[in-house]
Write an enzyme that holds these catalytic residues in place. Structure first.
Site, PDB file in Angstrom:
ATOM      1  CG  HIS A 183      10.339  39.761   0.121  1.00  0.00           C
ATOM      2  ND1 HIS A 183      10.446  38.768  -0.823  1.00  0.00           N
ATOM      3  CD2 HIS A 183      11.560  40.342   0.233  1.00  0.00           C
ATOM      4  CE1 HIS A 183      11.682  38.736  -1.285  1.00  0.00           C
ATOM      5  NE2 HIS A 183      12.388  39.686  -0.656  1.00  0.00           N
TER       6      HIS A 183
ATOM      7  N   GLY B 198       0.830  -1.201   0.000  1.00  0.00           N
ATOM      8  CA  GLY B 198       0.000   0.000   0.000  1.00  0.00           C
ATOM      9  C   GLY B 198       0.862   1.248   0.000  1.00  0.00           C
ATOM     10  CB  ALA B 199       2.378   3.315  -2.556  1.00  0.00           C
ATOM     11  N   GLY B 200      -0.117   4.293   0.045  1.00  0.00           N
ATOM     12  CA  GLY B 200      -1.014   5.395   0.394  1.00  0.00           C
ATOM     13  C   GLY B 200      -0.321   6.312   1.383  1.00  0.00           C
TER      14      GLY B 200
ATOM     15  CD  GLU C 212      -1.354   1.619  -4.315  1.00  0.00           C
ATOM     16  OE1 GLU C 212      -1.120   1.832  -3.125  1.00  0.00           O
ATOM     17  OE2 GLU C 212      -2.496   1.375  -4.762  1.00  0.00           O
TER      18      GLU C 212
ATOM     19  N   GLY D 198      -5.413   0.784   3.878  1.00  0.00           N
ATOM     20  CA  GLY D 198      -6.654   1.457   4.227  1.00  0.00           C
ATOM     21  C   GLY D 198      -7.178   0.983   5.573  1.00  0.00           C
ATOM     22  NE  ARG D 199      -7.289   3.918  10.563  1.00  0.00           N
ATOM     23  CZ  ARG D 199      -6.608   3.334  11.566  1.00  0.00           C
ATOM     24  NH1 ARG D 199      -5.418   2.816  11.354  1.00  0.00           N
ATOM     25  NH2 ARG D 199      -7.116   3.295  12.788  1.00  0.00           N
TER      26      ARG D 199
HETATM   27  P1  FAD Z   1     -10.361   7.430  16.282  1.00  0.00           P
HETATM   28  O1  FAD Z   1      -9.267   8.389  16.422  1.00  0.00           O
HETATM   29  O2  FAD Z   1     -10.085   6.107  15.677  1.00  0.00           O
HETATM   30  O3  FAD Z   1     -10.948   7.204  17.741  1.00  0.00           O
HETATM   31  C1  FAD Z   1     -11.970   6.303  18.019  1.00  0.00           C
HETATM   32  C2  FAD Z   1     -11.908   5.916  19.488  1.00  0.00           C
HETATM   33  O4  FAD Z   1     -13.089   5.186  19.819  1.00  0.00           O
HETATM   34  C3  FAD Z   1     -10.739   4.987  19.809  1.00  0.00           C
HETATM   35  O5  FAD Z   1     -10.129   5.402  21.001  1.00  0.00           O
HETATM   36  C4  FAD Z   1     -11.396   3.624  19.973  1.00  0.00           C
HETATM   37  O6  FAD Z   1     -10.677   2.763  20.832  1.00  0.00           O
HETATM   38  C5  FAD Z   1     -12.734   4.031  20.569  1.00  0.00           C
HETATM   39  N1  FAD Z   1     -13.813   3.039  20.390  1.00  0.00           N
HETATM   40  C6  FAD Z   1     -14.123   2.331  19.280  1.00  0.00           C
HETATM   41  N2  FAD Z   1     -15.220   1.574  19.489  1.00  0.00           N
HETATM   42  C7  FAD Z   1     -15.596   1.821  20.773  1.00  0.00           C
HETATM   43  C8  FAD Z   1     -16.669   1.343  21.597  1.00  0.00           C
HETATM   44  N3  FAD Z   1     -17.591   0.504  21.131  1.00  0.00           N
HETATM   45  N4  FAD Z   1     -16.728   1.789  22.855  1.00  0.00           N
HETATM   46  C9  FAD Z   1     -15.826   2.658  23.362  1.00  0.00           C
HETATM   47  N5  FAD Z   1     -14.811   3.161  22.620  1.00  0.00           N
HETATM   48  C10 FAD Z   1     -14.720   2.741  21.360  1.00  0.00           C
HETATM   49  N6  FAD Z   1      -5.259  12.268  10.093  1.00  0.00           N
HETATM   50  C11 FAD Z   1      -4.948  13.550   9.914  1.00  0.00           C
HETATM   51  O7  FAD Z   1      -5.832  14.387   9.774  1.00  0.00           O
HETATM   52  N7  FAD Z   1      -3.636  13.971   9.877  1.00  0.00           N
HETATM   53  C12 FAD Z   1      -2.621  13.099  10.031  1.00  0.00           C
HETATM   54  O8  FAD Z   1      -1.452  13.502  10.001  1.00  0.00           O
HETATM   55  C13 FAD Z   1      -2.925  11.731  10.217  1.00  0.00           C
HETATM   56  N8  FAD Z   1      -1.938  10.840  10.369  1.00  0.00           N
HETATM   57  C14 FAD Z   1      -2.259   9.529  10.589  1.00  0.00           C
HETATM   58  C15 FAD Z   1      -1.218   8.625  10.730  1.00  0.00           C
HETATM   59  C16 FAD Z   1      -1.500   7.293  10.943  1.00  0.00           C
HETATM   60  C17 FAD Z   1      -0.365   6.305  11.106  1.00  0.00           C
HETATM   61  C18 FAD Z   1      -2.865   6.863  11.047  1.00  0.00           C
HETATM   62  C19 FAD Z   1      -3.202   5.420  11.323  1.00  0.00           C
HETATM   63  C20 FAD Z   1      -3.899   7.760  10.899  1.00  0.00           C
HETATM   64  C21 FAD Z   1      -3.613   9.102  10.662  1.00  0.00           C
HETATM   65  N9  FAD Z   1      -4.615  10.047  10.470  1.00  0.00           N
HETATM   66  C22 FAD Z   1      -4.290  11.344  10.251  1.00  0.00           C
HETATM   67  C23 FAD Z   1      -6.027   9.670  10.513  1.00  0.00           C
HETATM   68  C24 FAD Z   1      -6.642  10.015  11.884  1.00  0.00           C
HETATM   69  O9  FAD Z   1      -5.912   9.352  12.884  1.00  0.00           O
HETATM   70  C25 FAD Z   1      -8.093   9.605  11.924  1.00  0.00           C
HETATM   71  O10 FAD Z   1      -8.787  10.179  10.844  1.00  0.00           O
HETATM   72  C26 FAD Z   1      -8.731  10.091  13.219  1.00  0.00           C
HETATM   73  O11 FAD Z   1      -8.093   9.538  14.328  1.00  0.00           O
HETATM   74  C27 FAD Z   1     -10.217   9.725  13.249  1.00  0.00           C
HETATM   75  O12 FAD Z   1     -10.758  10.187  14.421  1.00  0.00           O
HETATM   76  P2  FAD Z   1     -12.044   9.501  15.082  1.00  0.00           P
HETATM   77  O13 FAD Z   1     -12.342  10.294  16.309  1.00  0.00           O
HETATM   78  O14 FAD Z   1     -13.096   9.348  14.075  1.00  0.00           O
HETATM   79  O15 FAD Z   1     -11.596   8.028  15.468  1.00  0.00           O
HETATM   80  P1  NAD Z   2      -4.756   4.859   1.960  1.00  0.00           P
HETATM   81  O1  NAD Z   2      -6.131   4.700   1.459  1.00  0.00           O
HETATM   82  O2  NAD Z   2      -4.147   6.203   1.983  1.00  0.00           O
HETATM   83  O3  NAD Z   2      -3.755   3.931   1.151  1.00  0.00           O
HETATM   84  C1  NAD Z   2      -3.937   2.548   1.043  1.00  0.00           C
HETATM   85  C2  NAD Z   2      -3.291   2.105  -0.256  1.00  0.00           C
HETATM   86  O4  NAD Z   2      -3.247   0.705  -0.279  1.00  0.00           O
HETATM   87  C3  NAD Z   2      -4.094   2.548  -1.484  1.00  0.00           C
HETATM   88  O5  NAD Z   2      -3.247   3.237  -2.361  1.00  0.00           O
HETATM   89  C4  NAD Z   2      -4.627   1.246  -2.050  1.00  0.00           C
HETATM   90  O6  NAD Z   2      -4.747   1.261  -3.442  1.00  0.00           O
HETATM   91  C5  NAD Z   2      -3.557   0.268  -1.596  1.00  0.00           C
HETATM   92  N1  NAD Z   2      -4.027  -1.109  -1.529  1.00  0.00           N
HETATM   93  C6  NAD Z   2      -5.210  -1.580  -1.107  1.00  0.00           C
HETATM   94  N2  NAD Z   2      -5.251  -2.931  -1.189  1.00  0.00           N
HETATM   95  C7  NAD Z   2      -4.048  -3.317  -1.666  1.00  0.00           C
HETATM   96  C8  NAD Z   2      -3.474  -4.593  -1.969  1.00  0.00           C
HETATM   97  N3  NAD Z   2      -4.149  -5.717  -1.776  1.00  0.00           N
HETATM   98  N4  NAD Z   2      -2.215  -4.622  -2.449  1.00  0.00           N
HETATM   99  C9  NAD Z   2      -1.510  -3.484  -2.640  1.00  0.00           C
HETATM  100  N5  NAD Z   2      -2.016  -2.256  -2.389  1.00  0.00           N
HETATM  101  C10 NAD Z   2      -3.260  -2.170  -1.889  1.00  0.00           C
HETATM  102  O7  NAD Z   2      -4.785   4.205   3.429  1.00  0.00           O
HETATM  103  P2  NAD Z   2      -3.662   4.133   4.530  1.00  0.00           P
HETATM  104  O8  NAD Z   2      -2.355   4.590   4.011  1.00  0.00           O
HETATM  105  O9  NAD Z   2      -3.799   2.788   5.131  1.00  0.00           O
HETATM  106  O10 NAD Z   2      -4.185   5.207   5.557  1.00  0.00           O
HETATM  107  C11 NAD Z   2      -5.476   5.047   6.160  1.00  0.00           C
HETATM  108  C12 NAD Z   2      -6.128   6.370   6.397  1.00  0.00           C
HETATM  109  O11 NAD Z   2      -5.430   7.101   7.381  1.00  0.00           O
HETATM  110  C13 NAD Z   2      -6.186   7.185   5.144  1.00  0.00           C
HETATM  111  O12 NAD Z   2      -7.525   7.296   4.756  1.00  0.00           O
HETATM  112  C14 NAD Z   2      -5.661   8.517   5.507  1.00  0.00           C
HETATM  113  O13 NAD Z   2      -6.592   9.524   5.271  1.00  0.00           O
HETATM  114  C15 NAD Z   2      -5.390   8.458   7.004  1.00  0.00           C
HETATM  115  N6  NAD Z   2      -4.027   8.993   7.202  1.00  0.00           N
HETATM  116  C16 NAD Z   2      -3.842  10.319   7.013  1.00  0.00           C
HETATM  117  C17 NAD Z   2      -2.596  10.861   7.129  1.00  0.00           C
HETATM  118  C18 NAD Z   2      -2.417  12.332   6.896  1.00  0.00           C
HETATM  119  O14 NAD Z   2      -3.404  13.039   6.895  1.00  0.00           O
HETATM  120  N7  NAD Z   2      -1.205  12.822   6.680  1.00  0.00           N
HETATM  121  C19 NAD Z   2      -1.496  10.053   7.424  1.00  0.00           C
HETATM  122  C20 NAD Z   2      -1.714   8.702   7.586  1.00  0.00           C
HETATM  123  C21 NAD Z   2      -3.003   8.178   7.483  1.00  0.00           C
END
Ligand code: FAD
Ligand code: NAD
Length: 471
Positions: free
Chosen positions: A450, A187-189, A210, A277-278
């Site tokens: 600037h 996954g190159a996301g 990817e 993806g998630r």
């Molecule tokens: P979450 O942050 O997932 O929080 C949900 C919470 O609910 C968790 O604590 C979970 O344990 C809890 N929960 C779930 N089910 C239950 C239940 N039934 N009862 C009680 N608690 C529960 N986004 C950005 O905008 N900028 C970034 O730079 C960025 N970087 C990222 C980097 C990585 C590695 C990852 C994985 C994600 C990144 N994201 C980024 C995405 C961002 O983290 C998510 O979009 C954001 O956290 C979503 O917020 P949320 O409140 O919807 O859910």
């Molecule tokens: P993503 O959707 O950005 O990338 C996942 C990639 O995996 C896609 O390009 C997809 O085509 C590829 N893929 C899917 N199935 C595959 C397979 N079987 N083999 C090879 N490639 C495959 O998702 P992510 O990188 O997992 O991140 C999850 C979410 O977290 C994103 O939606 C992103 O918005 C959020 N996030 C945001 C930030 C930020 O805002 N800077 C940073 C990290 C994560």
């Protein structure tokens, strides 16, 4: 049994912000969350704070500092010899930032009188006007309104199940105790590129596989092309149009895959990050038993105000449609709190900026050129390179450009696309411009300090009318 105006399920950026805003508006509010940290202690902040936005940016910064010293400082006449890094210290720094912020949210809850509950929550049904919410290992609570903000978890690949050691998700990739010599990423996301950059900078040989034939399809095509060039030059090996055939997990990880031409390939790695993806967190929420409607992708179905099909039940953030981003989740949380309090909240998904914290950074808001073409919208484009900007030259950050797309007739800005240093900060003036329906001329007539990188935005706006001054 405790009773509240609002119970928020989930304390990620969607849930904890919603809870604070509800409390600010005078609603009695509880927030229940089930996250535990590595020490088994409750930890607020959800994915974003614990294993997402914040820890990834901490490691991006540490690794970029190392690369600056070893790669860029010589051009400034700074001779640094014997430079070393300490992964354990980098991880400890990251963990300290996370725990400080987690405690910070607990303090904000206290200050705003939000009741913090720990455990897994489930909708149990209604008791008259009130919703019953069951909490595992805790008492049941009742509320007039429920906000579901349960977020998302990493999608697993059946061929490559996570073992937490060799095949890991984002949490594992944020905690390698040493630099893997060979790191494969499926996954190159966004996650693949950000965390791939971290470990490459520290010396790992990083290969990204990817599935899609197109690189970063959500970005503007021209930006994606420039990014692919820059990342490849840095040493990331990026293969597009790949099909994963099988993964063997033993002393090393063996990945059998086919390239875009259908030729069988094999990759051996010390660690594999699966970042494909998630998936939304709806399991165990009681959705089925209370009749909460999900969409075809398993997300909670909501309208533009994040209302679900159930009365007084809202859902925000990763668990609903739209980009999975922290700022989008928070904005929806604020909107819902204000709606519950009888105010007029709104959240425009067209104004959610997208950012990749790679180097160069990538940021955008609004429509891409390919989207405008597909929709048959007549537009004018203005572009300006970082290379021609004095501050960028002084910083040694000359890669990239800003592109502004404006309606051909009204000049209203429709989209802004940036690849280059500090794109994550520069994009904010574009978000503001779009929010206020500004024209490219509005931006062009605004005084920009600037020397600053923001002058690149200014020049790109001038370029829409073919009157850039410095190129
Ligand atoms: P979450 O942050 O997932 O929080 C949900 C919470 O609910 C968790 O604590 C979970 O344990 C809890 N929960 C779930 N089910 C239950 C239940 N039934 N009862 C009680 N608690 C529960 N986004 C950005 O905008 N900028 C970034 O730079 C960025 N970087 C990222 C980097 C990585 C590695 C990852 C994985 C994600 C990144 N994201 C980024 C995405 C961002 O983290 C998510 O979009 C954001 O956290 C979503 O917020 P949320 O409140 O919807 O859910
Ligand atoms: P993503 O959707 O950005 O990338 C996942 C990639 O995996 C896609 O390009 C997809 O085509 C590829 N893929 C899917 N199935 C595959 C397979 N079987 N083999 C090879 N490639 C495959 O998702 P992510 O990188 O997992 O991140 C999850 C979410 O977290 C994103 O939606 C992103 O918005 C959020 N996030 C945001 C930030 C930020 O805002 N800077 C940073 C990290 C994560």
């Amino acid at each position: 049994m405790a009773e509240f105006d609002v119970v928020v399920i989930g304390a990620g950026p969607g849930g904890y912000v919603a809870a604070i805003r509800c409390a600010q508006l005078g609603l009695s509010t509880a927030c229940v969350d089930d996250w535990k940290n590595a020490q088994g202690k409750p930890s607020l902040g959800g994915t974003c704070l614990n294993v997402g936005c914040i820890p990834s940016k901490a490691l991006l910064e540490s690794s970029e500092n190392y690369e600056r010293v070893t790669r860029d400082f010589a051009a400034h006449g700074i001779v640094a010899s014997g430079v070393q890094f300490d992964v354990a210290k980098m991880l400890a720094r990251k963990d300290k930032i996370v725990s400080d912020f987690t405690l910070g949210i607990a303090q904000l809850f206290k200050k705003n009188k939000v009741t913090q509950l720990h455990g897994r929550a489930q909708l149990m049904g209604r008791d008259g006007e009130l919703w019953r919410i069951g909490i595992v290992n805790d008492e049941e609570v009742r509320a007039q309104h429920v906000i579901i903000a349960t977020g998302s978890t990493p999608r697993a690949l059946p061929q490559a199940p996570f073992d937490g050691v060799r095949i890991v998700d984002n949490s594992g990739a944020l905690s390698f105790s040493e630099v893997p010599r060979r790191l494969a990423i499926i996954g190159a996301g966004v996650i693949g590129l950000e965390l791939g950059s971290v470990w490459r900078r520290l010396g790992a040989e990083v290969t990204l596989l990817e599935a899609l034939p197109v690189f970063i399809p959500t970005a503007d095509e021209q930006v994606a092309k420039e990014a692919l060039r820059a990342f490849t030059k840095q040493g990331l090996k990026i293969h597009l149009g790949v099909q994963i055939e099988g993964v063997k997990n033993g002393d090393a990880v063996n990945i059998a895959w086919r390239d875009a031409q259908g030729v069988a390939q094999e990759l051996v790695a010390d660690k594999l990050v699966v970042a494909v993806g998630r998936v939304p967190n709806t399991q165990g929420l009681g959705a089925e038993s209370v009749g909460l409607k999900l969409d075809a992708a398993g997300r909670i179905e909501v309208d533009e105000h994040c209302r679900t099909n159930l009365q007084n039940v809202y859902a925000v953030g990763d668990v609903v449609r739209g980009p999975m981003l922290a700022h989008k989740a928070s904005e929806e949380g604020v909107m819902v709190a204000e709606l519950i309090a009888g105010q007029a909240g709104h959240c425009d998904l067209n104004l959610v900026p997208g950012i990749l914290y790679t180097s160069p950074e990538i940021a955008w808001v609004g429509k891409t050129e390919q989207q405008l073409k597909a929709a048959g919208v007549a537009y004018r484009a203005g572009q300006f390179p970082f290379m021609a900007n004095g501050r960028a030259r002084a910083l040694g950050e000359t890669t990239g450009f800003v592109k502004i797309l404006a309606d051909a007739k009204t000049d209203c800005i429709l989209g802004v696309h940036i690849i280059g240093a500090m794109a994550s900060e520069l994009i904010q003036q574009a978000v503001l411009a779009l929010a206020f329906s500004a024209s490219s001329e509005d931006l062009a007539r605004t005084i920009h300090a600037h020397p600053s990188l923001s002058e690149i935005m200014h020049e790109a706006a001038l370029a829409v009318d073919k009157r850039a001054l410095h190129i």
